[in-house]
Design a protein around this motif. Sequence first.
Motif, mmCIF file in Angstrom:
data_model
loop_
_atom_site.group_PDB
_atom_site.id
_atom_site.type_symbol
_atom_site.label_atom_id
_atom_site.label_comp_id
_atom_site.label_asym_id
_atom_site.label_seq_id
_atom_site.Cartn_x
_atom_site.Cartn_y
_atom_site.Cartn_z
ATOM 1 N N LEU A 274 0.833 -1.205 0.000
ATOM 2 C CA LEU A 274 0.000 0.000 0.000
ATOM 3 C C LEU A 274 0.865 1.251 0.000
ATOM 4 O O LEU A 274 0.567 2.225 -0.689
ATOM 5 C CB LEU A 274 -0.922 -0.005 1.226
ATOM 6 C CG LEU A 274 -2.148 -0.917 1.147
ATOM 7 C CD1 LEU A 274 -2.874 -0.954 2.482
ATOM 8 C CD2 LEU A 274 -3.095 -0.463 0.040
ATOM 9 N N ALA A 275 1.937 1.233 0.765
ATOM 10 C CA ALA A 275 2.835 2.390 0.805
ATOM 11 C C ALA A 275 3.456 2.635 -0.555
ATOM 12 O O ALA A 275 3.581 3.777 -1.008
ATOM 13 C CB ALA A 275 3.918 2.170 1.856
ATOM 14 N N GLU A 276 3.837 1.557 -1.235
ATOM 15 C CA GLU A 276 4.535 1.693 -2.511
ATOM 16 C C GLU A 276 3.591 1.934 -3.684
ATOM 17 O O GLU A 276 4.039 2.219 -4.792
ATOM 18 C CB GLU A 276 5.406 0.457 -2.738
ATOM 19 C CG GLU A 276 6.522 0.377 -1.684
ATOM 20 C CD GLU A 276 7.426 -0.833 -1.834
ATOM 21 O OE1 GLU A 276 7.197 -1.644 -2.760
ATOM 22 O OE2 GLU A 276 8.373 -0.967 -1.019
ATOM 23 N N ASN A 277 2.275 1.853 -3.440
ATOM 24 C CA ASN A 277 1.303 2.149 -4.492
ATOM 25 C C ASN A 277 1.369 3.599 -4.947
ATOM 26 O O ASN A 277 0.882 3.936 -6.030
ATOM 27 C CB ASN A 277 -0.119 1.846 -4.011
ATOM 28 C CG ASN A 277 -0.461 0.378 -4.112
ATOM 29 O OD1 ASN A 277 0.236 -0.384 -4.785
ATOM 30 N ND2 ASN A 277 -1.530 -0.035 -3.435
ATOM 31 N N ILE A 278 1.944 4.463 -4.123
ATOM 32 C CA ILE A 278 1.974 5.895 -4.454
ATOM 33 C C ILE A 278 2.606 6.131 -5.820
ATOM 34 O O ILE A 278 2.146 6.973 -6.597
ATOM 35 C CB ILE A 278 2.709 6.680 -3.358
ATOM 36 C CG1 ILE A 278 1.865 6.681 -2.081
ATOM 37 C CG2 ILE A 278 3.007 8.109 -3.800
ATOM 38 C CD1 ILE A 278 2.556 7.319 -0.895
ATOM 39 N N SER A 279 3.671 5.424 -6.133
ATOM 40 C CA SER A 279 4.334 5.625 -7.431
ATOM 41 C C SER A 279 4.034 4.485 -8.398
ATOM 42 O O SER A 279 4.761 4.289 -9.363
ATOM 43 C CB SER A 279 5.850 5.755 -7.237
ATOM 44 O OG SER A 279 6.379 4.580 -6.641
ATOM 45 N N LYS A 280 2.950 3.776 -8.171
ATOM 46 C CA LYS A 280 2.663 2.606 -9.001
ATOM 47 C C LYS A 280 2.206 2.982 -10.406
ATOM 48 O O LYS A 280 2.672 2.431 -11.393
ATOM 49 C CB LYS A 280 1.604 1.743 -8.313
ATOM 50 C CG LYS A 280 1.366 0.374 -8.967
ATOM 51 C CD LYS A 280 2.590 -0.520 -8.851
ATOM 52 C CE LYS A 280 2.860 -0.951 -7.434
ATOM 53 N NZ LYS A 280 4.037 -1.821 -7.320
ATOM 54 N N VAL A 281 1.265 3.941 -10.505
ATOM 55 C CA VAL A 281 0.664 4.184 -11.822
ATOM 56 C C VAL A 281 0.342 5.665 -12.020
ATOM 57 O O VAL A 281 -0.044 6.370 -11.089
ATOM 58 C CB VAL A 281 -0.610 3.321 -11.989
ATOM 59 C CG1 VAL A 281 -1.693 3.733 -10.998
ATOM 60 C CG2 VAL A 281 -1.143 3.386 -13.422
ATOM 61 N N LEU A 282 0.543 6.118 -13.248
ATOM 62 C CA LEU A 282 0.161 7.470 -13.664
ATOM 63 C C LEU A 282 -1.356 7.553 -13.803
ATOM 64 O O LEU A 282 -1.972 6.684 -14.418
ATOM 65 C CB LEU A 282 0.811 7.792 -15.013
ATOM 66 C CG LEU A 282 0.306 9.020 -15.760
ATOM 67 C CD1 LEU A 282 0.848 10.288 -15.124
ATOM 68 C CD2 LEU A 282 0.705 8.966 -17.235
ATOM 69 N N TYR A 283 -1.954 8.592 -13.238
ATOM 70 C CA TYR A 283 -3.384 8.807 -13.451
ATOM 71 C C TYR A 283 -3.616 9.159 -14.926
ATOM 72 O O TYR A 283 -2.985 10.072 -15.453
ATOM 73 C CB TYR A 283 -3.901 9.935 -12.562
ATOM 74 C CG TYR A 283 -4.472 9.425 -11.268
ATOM 75 C CD1 TYR A 283 -5.845 9.299 -11.090
ATOM 76 C CD2 TYR A 283 -3.641 9.021 -10.227
ATOM 77 C CE1 TYR A 283 -6.377 8.813 -9.909
ATOM 78 C CE2 TYR A 283 -4.154 8.533 -9.037
ATOM 79 C CZ TYR A 283 -5.532 8.432 -8.884
ATOM 80 O OH TYR A 283 -6.050 7.939 -7.722
ATOM 81 N N PRO A 284 -4.527 8.433 -15.593
ATOM 82 C CA PRO A 284 -4.656 8.577 -17.054
ATOM 83 C C PRO A 284 -5.624 9.653 -17.499
ATOM 84 O O PRO A 284 -6.145 9.600 -18.607
ATOM 85 C CB PRO A 284 -5.166 7.195 -17.480
ATOM 86 C CG PRO A 284 -5.992 6.736 -16.318
ATOM 87 C CD PRO A 284 -5.355 7.327 -15.081
#
Length: 845
Positions: A274-284
């Motif tokens: 959950l912590a690492e989700n911050i940089s997981k994906v660009l908002y499209p």
Amino acid sequence: MAAKKSAHDHERRKQISIRGIAPVENVCNIKNSFNRHLHYTLVKDRDGATSWDYYEALAHVVRDHLVGRWIRTHQHYFREDPKRVYYLSMEFYMGRTLNNTMVNLGLENACDEAMYQLGLDIEQLEEEEGDAGLGNGGLGRLAACFMDSLSTLGIAAYGYGIRYDYGIFEQKISNGWQTEEPDEWLKFGNPWERARPEYVLPVKFYGRVQPTGKGSKWVDTQLVYAMAYDTPIPGYNNNTVNTMRLWSAKAPNSFNLQFFNSGEYMQAVCDRNLAENISKVLYPNDNMFEGRELRLKQEYFLVSASLQDIIRRYKHTKARRERDNFECFADKAAIQLNDTHPSLVIPELMRLLVDEEGLAWNKAWDIVVRTCAYTNHTLLPEALERWSVALIEKLLPRHLQIIFSINHFFLEQVELRWPGDMERVRRMSMVEEDDEKRINMAFLSIVGTHATNGVARIHSELLKTSVFRDFYEMFPERFQNKTNGITPRRWLLMCNPGLSELLSTKLDSDWATNLDKLQQLQKYGNDEKFLHDLMIIKLYNKTKLATYLKATCNIVVNVSTMFDIQVKRIHEYKRQLLNCLHIITMYNRLKRNETAGFVPRTVMIGGKAAPGYHIAKLIIKLVNNIANVVNNDPQTNERLQVVFLENYRVSLAEKVVPAADLSEQISTAGTEASGTGNMKFMLNGAMTIGTLDGANVEMREEVGEDNFFLFGMTVDEVEKIKKEGYYSKMYYDQNAELKEALDQINDGTFSPEDTGLFRDLFNSLVFDDRFCLLKDYQSYIECQQRVNDLYLQPLQWARKCLLNIAASGKFSSDRTIVEYARDIWGVDPSGLKLPAPHENPGTEL
């Protein structure tokens, strides 16, 4: 491979004539370095190596040539301690790196020759590289162009962004519909980046604010760590290499082994994820605000890590090992906010200066305002960020307090300036008191910076007269215009080498860094041989695109037709639907045998729709369904073809832009902030059909009204018709061709399997035409006829294309950055050119 080598031979020889013969020593060094990396870096031999291995080996060779320049650049900055520019952006749409780096370092010919001698096709290796798609569209691509220009101009600059594990989604077309697949751009690693675990920084969330005798303290927070990944950004032919630093979220290192015994191990792992989700994906989403907690986390994550890094660099210098105060912070750092996404810089820098460094509020505020500047990129109300007070209070409680204080002190100034005008105070408050309390981030950005700029002259004027009129009246000295630009290195030298060579025969050798010199081409407007050469190059580029479409999509296009191209994000305001109405109108005329003087066309439309944007996805489906009807009708398909360009991205743009005959820039006047695709097409010799919107206005001024296909209402006319009452159905009822096209969309002509499929599109145009397509339809159709008529005169068409190229000089991102440097950042853009390192990389330091 031998066959590919043979096929590549002619083109390779042609490129050698463009760039000159590479020295034998350089070619030999590159071959040796290539083999060394293949063996020792990738642990492969020629028998087991794949095309990806060959690409990665070549990438490492080219990176070797960057390393010495990169280190020397930052040694110079450390020694001289210049004012640094920090460009904060949630998006950097970089595309591919290999070819662009070879161009900027002057290595393309030596690498080409070396690969040829090794039996490899360099173009095939370049195709192995995926796009770094860390952006949605224009905003991120502008940031990439600016990074190139900052390095080319020798400005000490750093780009700060997020290293998304997944960039902009990969678009697939299935039965005409857009589907989204993850963009796994890091699947095989990234040879261009360098991890910096020594710069892991803590970023705090949640918690509460605890008053103390020495001020407020933010306590009981949750920690996430930001780890830096650095990518070199080389300037063109100047040995300067700046840094783009992207942050990746990492969970805290603590990992309690008792979880193994208590059965909570899986929960501990999930908490880390959950912590690492911050940089997981660009908002499209592009030009659409989505107020979700993860997005706000991303914005603060970027801001917090970047400011800690900026302050660390400020404090540590060679001249004075540790600066112990912030007296000259604004003289040593300029922070540019690329739209409102990084606007939390303002309260976060205040928090750091007041809570952590102990500065008085007024002193800290003066530093923040003098350091920061804000670029606005949109006029659309739905795109402006307004964050829920409740969400900010939950996630960033101390920052909400600071924003409230900033707003309080600001509104006191407003009341002093306009005593008793409580309506103005209400309008200018950063805290909006509607159904739900929200913070207007654009208002915060204007108040907390010393400069606010739009990105085209008409856009900047609209900011002053409409969107931010109250703030312009309060701070007229803060508002500026900085018309966008594009880097001519990627968007001409790299993507259109044939045209670059032709221009080099007529211009000084430094034209790629002094794009105003293109004006000298005007004198060749009546040189028939030069115009013929220009059109031969255009035909060659069209053939290259056609070959690519056949190989990758199994689409066959006729290169002798006019290539009519509209490529950009799919959005109602960009009016791809207006283009569709024109296609249907042409189709109907051909069906009626109105073929006299009709120029055969291949209409190409490309772009991605935000996954949750229903109308945009319907537009893509309509384009594909129209293509299915038109392309399979024997009565029309030899004169008219429609192609949807799947998965439009930077690397595809590099093939499409040089091949275009006609560039569609048809947004409703007053909606597009600037546009940069329009500039790319112009620079590569396409004619533009467009409205007086964004940078189109200045493009038309530069090239002359006779060399631009203008149609549609002006901004004033749009405002007038909407104020008086715009009834789009009236145009539907009165225009027979328009009614026919719309009825065909509505009655299932293009969706026989589901006759009601496009009813939402029909209703949106006939009953709620927010972007005035029906009002502009007739003007657009008539203008397209002028396009048709001119294309029947090849020499006149070629002359106007040449004049467009000649008028493109203003739209270099170098010019834009020079203006930012002088008017906003207070830095010298005259250009740092460092000494060349030793020819054999790895031995010069």
